[in-house]
Every structure is written in structure tokens, then in C-alpha cells.
Write an enzyme that holds these catalytic residues in place. Structure first.
Site, PDB file in Angstrom:
ATOM      1  N   ASP A  72      -0.554  -1.343  12.451  1.00 28.83           N
ATOM      2  CA  ASP A  72      -1.438  -0.235  12.976  1.00 28.83           C
ATOM      3  C   ASP A  72      -2.712  -1.367  12.450  1.00 28.83           C
ATOM      4  O   ASP A  72      -3.967  -0.313  13.457  1.00 28.83           O
ATOM      5  CB  ASP A  72      -2.018  -0.693  11.293  1.00 28.83           C
ATOM      6  CG  ASP A  72      -2.830   1.518  10.702  1.00 28.83           C
ATOM      7  OD1 ASP A  72      -3.268   2.000  11.682  1.00 28.83           O
ATOM      8  OD2 ASP A  72      -2.725   1.183   9.444  1.00 28.83           O
TER       9      ASP A  72
ATOM     10  N   LYS B  83      -3.791   7.173  15.381  1.00 32.82           N
ATOM     11  CA  LYS B  83      -4.761   7.593  14.530  1.00 32.82           C
ATOM     12  C   LYS B  83      -5.953   7.904  14.850  1.00 32.82           C
ATOM     13  O   LYS B  83      -6.860   6.644  15.407  1.00 32.82           O
ATOM     14  CB  LYS B  83      -5.243   6.725  13.416  1.00 32.82           C
ATOM     15  CG  LYS B  83      -3.941   6.467  12.683  1.00 32.82           C
ATOM     16  CD  LYS B  83      -4.557   5.205  11.062  1.00 32.82           C
ATOM     17  CE  LYS B  83      -3.770   4.545  10.240  1.00 32.82           C
ATOM     18  NZ  LYS B  83      -4.248   4.240   9.137  1.00 32.82           N
TER      19      LYS B  83
ATOM     20  N   GLN C  72       0.198  -1.114  -0.567  1.00 25.62           N
ATOM     21  CA  GLN C  72      -0.034  -0.102  -0.146  1.00 25.62           C
ATOM     22  C   GLN C  72       1.250   1.298   0.455  1.00 25.62           C
ATOM     23  O   GLN C  72       0.465   1.993  -0.988  1.00 25.62           O
ATOM     24  CB  GLN C  72      -0.715  -0.112   1.123  1.00 25.62           C
ATOM     25  CG  GLN C  72      -1.474   1.076   0.879  1.00 25.62           C
ATOM     26  CD  GLN C  72      -2.925   1.219   2.517  1.00 25.62           C
ATOM     27  OE1 GLN C  72      -4.024   0.290   2.716  1.00 25.62           O
ATOM     28  NE2 GLN C  72      -2.569   1.895   3.241  1.00 25.62           N
TER      29      GLN C  72
ATOM     30  N   LYS D 240       3.347  10.228   9.510  1.00 27.14           N
ATOM     31  CA  LYS D 240       2.855  10.017   8.086  1.00 27.14           C
ATOM     32  C   LYS D 240       2.112  10.814   7.489  1.00 27.14           C
ATOM     33  O   LYS D 240       0.645  10.430   8.274  1.00 27.14           O
ATOM     34  CB  LYS D 240       2.239   8.954   7.866  1.00 27.14           C
ATOM     35  CG  LYS D 240       2.505   7.817   7.924  1.00 27.14           C
ATOM     36  CD  LYS D 240       2.392   6.270   7.576  1.00 27.14           C
ATOM     37  CE  LYS D 240       1.218   5.664   7.419  1.00 27.14           C
ATOM     38  NZ  LYS D 240       0.793   4.606   7.493  1.00 27.14           N
TER      39      LYS D 240
ATOM     40  N   GLU E  36      -2.961   9.614  -1.467  1.00 30.56           N
ATOM     41  CA  GLU E  36      -3.023   9.723  -0.664  1.00 30.56           C
ATOM     42  C   GLU E  36      -1.148  10.850  -0.868  1.00 30.56           C
ATOM     43  O   GLU E  36      -0.415  11.053  -0.392  1.00 30.56           O
ATOM     44  CB  GLU E  36      -1.931   8.914   0.575  1.00 30.56           C
ATOM     45  CG  GLU E  36      -2.853   8.605   1.490  1.00 30.56           C
ATOM     46  CD  GLU E  36      -2.489   7.945   2.979  1.00 30.56           C
ATOM     47  OE1 GLU E  36      -1.136   7.057   2.841  1.00 30.56           O
ATOM     48  OE2 GLU E  36      -3.115   6.751   3.545  1.00 30.56           O
TER      49      GLU E  36
END
Ligand code: 2PG
Ligand code: MG
Length: 349
Positions: A251, A276, A134, A327, A169
Site C-alpha cells: 500500500d 486507491k 493499524q 476495505k 474508520e
């Protein structure tokens, strides 16, 4: 601290989907406006969101509760958890309150800037699906290097007649590329740089990667979600073998969830974690995850989301918790540039 006003509204995020935003005014006259992001390759243990319209209804329904309390961040977040709201509803309230109190007003010399995981290429759910991994990032210690490296990569692609379209992104995602071509390109252009990969294994279960080969051939420093979120055994044995050499990052495995993170650290399945706030739905939940990570000696990586927006509060959050890494995507697309601009504004060199 009392909340004097909260006005919910909706706005479009980076892929044209509606997301919730809120304006909040505190009794001391300080106000904030906050937009929350949402993931594309979401972990199944993340808190569930509701639509922006439902979030507006939920906020209007609990306005009296919000405005009748005298809150600290923890008491507000605890109450939000009890109200059974969508994750986006509770986070927009929690983050608005946090932002009004904690947003950094003036850059000071005491700010400790994180290293950047600069996104160069993306595939999987975020870009060209022939690229199975990814996210392909390199680690940058300063923003000026990140900016010039990203430009250098664009020039290389353009000069070699390679496609320079970007994924969600802001990382390049040429249609003719696959994983190894992508890694070879990075190695060729940036031979000295350390590479960080987000495998996002939950989304490519059928494809097996030979990590030993990758590690021997490329300068890999960090591997995020190399296995699925149920594959605890593989995580544990991989971390015991490679944990000294590499950052092994949870994650989707951990989803900023103190319980999942506790399990991962007890089992020694990871040595670094993505944080996050929107995976857990409150600032206090995310701060708790950081606290656990720190107490176990894990590296902390604060991250944006696949579908993000022009708000930059995640940068202030990362600096407040003294994240080791962040990130924020490629240096492309307004919603990613907004984060880099905030770092510039705060004095990152
Ligand atoms: C990730 C994130 C951010 P998404 O997997 O780390 O890069 O992607 O927000 O789509 O889950
Ligand atoms: Mg990830």
C-alpha cells in the site's frame, strides 16, 4: 464526450477537514457530483494534495480547457496530469467524469462482488496508539455475515464492560487493548475467520513485530505493509518465504503508482496490492495500476481512505475493476456505512 459544466465547491470530510467536491454536467445531459477522500497514514510517494480552497482556484483556472475538449477518460486524465494540479483537484475532475459515464445504474446479475476485509479493530494513526497495528480485519464473503459479525463484536465488548468507542474508520479501539489482546479477542470470537492486518510499518518504525510468531498463532491470511516503503530487501525475502501462504500486500510501498508497482512485481516483493485512486490522482492512473497487477497475477484490493466522506463512487470503481477484496472500514460511522449501503443497493448478499 464534452464537459458542459463543472462547479467546484468544498465540503467537510469525516474528521471535519475541508475537502473538494465538484458537480459536473456532460453534453449528453448526464451529471455527477463527486467528493474525494484523503489519507491519514499517507505514503510518501502519493501525489500531493492542495487545500480545498486551492483546488477550487485550480478548477476555475482550467475550466475553459476542460470545456473546450472532446474527452475520453484517458485523454482527459493525460491532460490533467500535464496541468500540474493537486492530486485532489485532478481526481475530483477525473472521478466526476468517470462517475457520469461509469456509475452502475441498475444492479445486474453479472456483478461480481469482492470479498470484504471487514475492519474490527484499529490502532496506530487511526485509533488507540497502544495498539501498534493499524487495522485488524476479518475476511467476509458476504455482506450479511459482515453485518452480523460486527454486531456480535460490539455485543461482546459491551457485555464484557470493554470500551466500544471506534477509531477513524469505524473499527473498535478500546484504550486498554494492545496488539496481542486484540488478536486474542478476534481469535476467541471468530475462530474460523481469516485475519487481514494492515501493519502500516512506515508509521511505527521503532517497533519490530515477530511475524513468524503471529502467523503461527493466528489465522492470518493477509499482511499489508509489513515493512517500510524503503525496506525492499525485507519485502523480497519475506515474500519468497511466505508468499505461498499469505497475501503480502503493498500500500504505502506501491501507492497505486505504476512505476512503484512495476518495481515491486519485478522484485517479487508482493503478491497483492491496494488500489486507491487518490494516491495517483486520476482514474486512468488507478486503472493502469489494476492492469499491471492483473498482468502479474496479483490480488487487487480497492480501498477507502482514513478521512473519507459520504460519497460511494469507490464501490462502483471496485466493482468495475472486479476487485478481489475491498476495505471499507467497520460497519459504523456514516461515511463507511455509505459504502456498505451501496453494496446492498447493488445486490450484494
Ligand atoms: C490504509 C488506509 C485505509 P489511510 O493505510 O490502508 O485504511 O489508511 O487512508 O489513512 O492511509
Ligand atoms: Mg494501508
Amino acid at each position: 464526450m464534452r464537459i458542459k459544466k463543472i462547479i467546484p465547491n468544498k465540503t467537510l470530510a469525516s474528521l471535519g477537514n475541508e475537502t473538494i467536491k465538484a458537480k459536473m454536467m456532460l453534453e449528453n445531459g448526464i451529471s455527477s457530483e463527486t467528493i474525494v477522500p484523503s489519507g491519514i497514514s499517507k505514503g510518501k510517494y502519493e501525489i500531493k494534495n492542495v487545500t480545498a480552497d486551492e483546488a477550487i482556484v485550480q478548477i476555475n483556472r482550467i475550466k475553459d480547457i476542460l470545456m473546450s475538449g472532446d474527452w475520453r477518460q484517458e485523454t482527459l486524465d493525460k491532460r490533467l496530469n500535464e496541468l500540474g494540479l493537486g492530486g485532489n483537484t485532478s481526481l475530483v475532475i477525473s472521478a466526476s467524469f468517470w462517475k457520469a459515464n461509469e456509475k452502475i445504474n441498475v444492479p445486474t446479475s453479472s456483478l461480481k462482488f469482492p470479498s470484504l476485509m471487514l475492519l474490527l479493530f484499529e490502532g496506530g494513526e487511526h485509533g488507540n496508539p497502544n495498539i501498534f497495528i493499524q487495522e485488524f480485519m476479518i475476511i467476509e464473503r458476504c455482506l450479511s455475515d459482515a453485518i452480523s459479525d460486527f454486531k456480535r463484536l460490539r455485543s461482546y465488548l459491551v457485555n464484557n464492560n470493554l470500551e466500544s468507542t471506534v477509531g477513524v474508520e469505524g473499527g473498535f479501539s478500546p484504550s486498554g487493548f494492545n496488539d496481542l489482546m486484540t488478536l486474542d479477542t478476534i481469535k476467541k470470537i471468530f475462530p474460523q475467520k481469516e485475519i487481514a492486518l494492515d501493519i502500516a510499518a512506515n508509521f511505527r518504525k521503532e517497533r519490530v513485530i515477530n511475524f513468524e510468531l503471529l502467523i503461527s498463532k493466528y489465522n492470518i491470511r493477509s499482511l499489508e505493509d509489513p515493512f517500510t516503503d524503503e525496506d525492499w530487501e525485507q519485502w523480497v525475502s519475506f515474500c519468497s518465504r511466505f508468499g505461498k501462504r499469505l497475501m503480502i500486500v503493498g500500500d504505502d510501498l506501491t501507492t497505486t503508482n505504476p512505476e512503484r508497482l512495476g518495481r515491486a512485481t519485478d522484485l517479487e516483493a508482493i503478491n497483492a496490492v491496494i488500489v486507491k485512486p487518490n494516491q495517483i490522482g486520476t482514474i486512468s492512473g488507478a486503472l493502469e495500476a489494476v492492469k499491471i497487477a492483473r498482468s502479474k497475477g496479483l490480488k487487487v484490493i480497492v480501498s477507502h481512505r482514513g478521512e473519507d466522506n459520504i460519497d460511494d463512487w469507490i464501490v462502483d470503481f471496485a466493482l468495475r475493476v472486479e476487485a478481489d477484496f475491498v476495505k471499507f472500514g467497520g460497519i459504523e460511522r456514516g461515511e463507511r456505512i455509505a459504502k456498505y449501503n451501496r453494496l446492498l443497493e447493488l445486490g450484494m448478499k
